[in-house]
Design an enzyme around this catalytic site. Structure first.
Site, PDB file in Angstrom:
ATOM      1  N   ASN A   1     -10.717  -1.398   1.487  1.00  0.00           N
ATOM      2  CA  ASN A   1     -10.992  -1.275   2.922  1.00  0.00           C
ATOM      3  C   ASN A   1     -10.448   0.070   3.399  1.00  0.00           C
ATOM      4  O   ASN A   1      -9.508   0.611   2.822  1.00  0.00           O
ATOM      5  CB  ASN A   1     -10.277  -2.412   3.671  1.00  0.00           C
ATOM      6  CG  ASN A   1     -10.531  -2.366   5.163  1.00  0.00           C
ATOM      7  OD1 ASN A   1     -11.655  -2.139   5.619  1.00  0.00           O
ATOM      8  ND2 ASN A   1      -9.486  -2.557   5.948  1.00  0.00           N
TER       9      ASN A   1
ATOM     10  N   HIS B   1      -8.826   1.792   6.883  1.00  0.00           N
ATOM     11  CA  HIS B   1      -8.246   1.394   8.168  1.00  0.00           C
ATOM     12  C   HIS B   1      -7.770   2.650   8.905  1.00  0.00           C
ATOM     13  O   HIS B   1      -7.157   3.532   8.294  1.00  0.00           O
ATOM     14  CB  HIS B   1      -7.069   0.438   7.928  1.00  0.00           C
ATOM     15  CG  HIS B   1      -6.456  -0.049   9.196  1.00  0.00           C
ATOM     16  ND1 HIS B   1      -7.040  -1.045   9.962  1.00  0.00           N
ATOM     17  CD2 HIS B   1      -5.330   0.321   9.849  1.00  0.00           C
ATOM     18  CE1 HIS B   1      -6.295  -1.245  11.034  1.00  0.00           C
ATOM     19  NE2 HIS B   1      -5.255  -0.437  10.991  1.00  0.00           N
TER      20      HIS B   1
HETATM   21  C1  GRF Z   1     -13.567   2.687  10.974  1.00  0.00           C
HETATM   22  O1  GRF Z   1     -12.718   3.273  11.903  1.00  0.00           O
HETATM   23  C2  GRF Z   1     -12.775   2.000   9.890  1.00  0.00           C
HETATM   24  O2  GRF Z   1     -11.551   2.608   9.656  1.00  0.00           O
HETATM   25  C3  GRF Z   1     -12.547   0.629  10.478  1.00  0.00           C
HETATM   26  O3  GRF Z   1     -13.747   0.325  11.134  1.00  0.00           O
HETATM   27  C4  GRF Z   1     -14.367   1.537  11.558  1.00  0.00           C
HETATM   28  C5  GRF Z   1     -15.753   1.496  11.034  1.00  0.00           C
HETATM   29  O4  GRF Z   1     -16.523   2.551  11.542  1.00  0.00           O
HETATM   30  N1  GRF Z   1     -12.221  -0.332   9.452  1.00  0.00           N
HETATM   31  P1  GRF Z   1     -17.988   2.789  10.991  1.00  0.00           P
HETATM   32  O5  GRF Z   1     -18.766   1.497  11.190  1.00  0.00           O
HETATM   33  O6  GRF Z   1     -17.910   3.163   9.564  1.00  0.00           O
HETATM   34  O7  GRF Z   1     -18.537   3.883  11.849  1.00  0.00           O
END
Ligand code: GRF
Length: 217
Positions: free
Chosen positions: A105, A107
């Protein structure tokens, strides 16, 4: 599909998906799965010609039922890796144990600080001087699991949520494809104490661009 393929799980905007598609990794994406039929990321995936599955969690009575379908869809591809990219469902320990050291993941904070859905807002509120993004293996605890790589951005006195979030997002778009490539290339080792070591190569600077000096892995 190649042995070395991976699956992307999304729920929304899909900007990380897009960043990954814009690298040579695109050829290794087995499919994109969204729990949200309205996810904008699905349009991005379609535009890149990727295989798509929509598994709407609202159509299942329990988390377990949803995850059984999710797992059987993933298993069609025998992926080497399952990358969550803005996937907004908490995964049960049943699901996580199906794929040991295979789910990652990204974050938008320097974990373990600011877990949860409001990481950038919480960082602003805490008036921290640095923030960033973390790529980690997923375990049954939200935003926990062995840390693979972390990148840093600074904060500014006049930051608002939009400014800080977009600075972090730009970092994410370098960091996530970078880590996925390392995993597919077998460049990771999880040590017995849980520390993840990542092999360094000469191309890292090119791949991380301006974030190279502020990324730790
Ligand atoms: C990102 O900020 C990621 O870190 C978090 O969710 C967001 C997803 O953004 N887990 P995207 O859908 O990839 O634009």
């Amino acid at each position: 599909m190649k042995d070395n393929c991976f699956v992307l799980l999304i729920s929304g905007r899909g900007s990380n998906l897009k960043a990954i598609c814009n690298t040579k990794l695109r050829s290794q994406i087995a499919c994109v799965i969204s729990n949200n039929p309205e996810a904008h990321g699905l349009e991005i995936a379609k535009n890149f010609g990727l295989k798509i599955h929509i598994i709407n969690h609202r159509e299942y009575n329990t988390r377990e039922e949803f995850e059984k379908v999710l797992a059987s869809t993933i298993n069609l591809y025998s992926p080497k890796l399952i990358a969550l990219a803005g996937f907004m469902r908490i995964l049960t320990s049943w699901f996580v144990t199906q794929y040991p050291n295979k789910i990652i993941n990204i974050h938008p904070s320097i974990l373990p600080a600011f877990v949860g859905a409001n990481a950038q807002k919480d960082a602003l509120h805490a008036k921290v001087k640095i923030s960033g993004a973390t790529v980690h293996f997923v375990n049954e605890k939200l935003d926990h699991g062995p840390i693979i790589a972390q990148g840093i951005v600074n904060t500014e006195f006049d930051d608002d949520l939009e400014k800080l979030s977009s600075r972090i997002l730009e970092l994410e778009h370098h960091l996530y494809p970078f880590v996925i490539q390392k995993i597919l290339d077998n460049q990771l080792k999880i040590n017995s104490n849980g520390y993840v070591s990542v092999n360094k190569t000469e191309t890292d600077q090119t791949n991380l661009g301006k974030f190279f000096n502020y990324t730790f892995y």
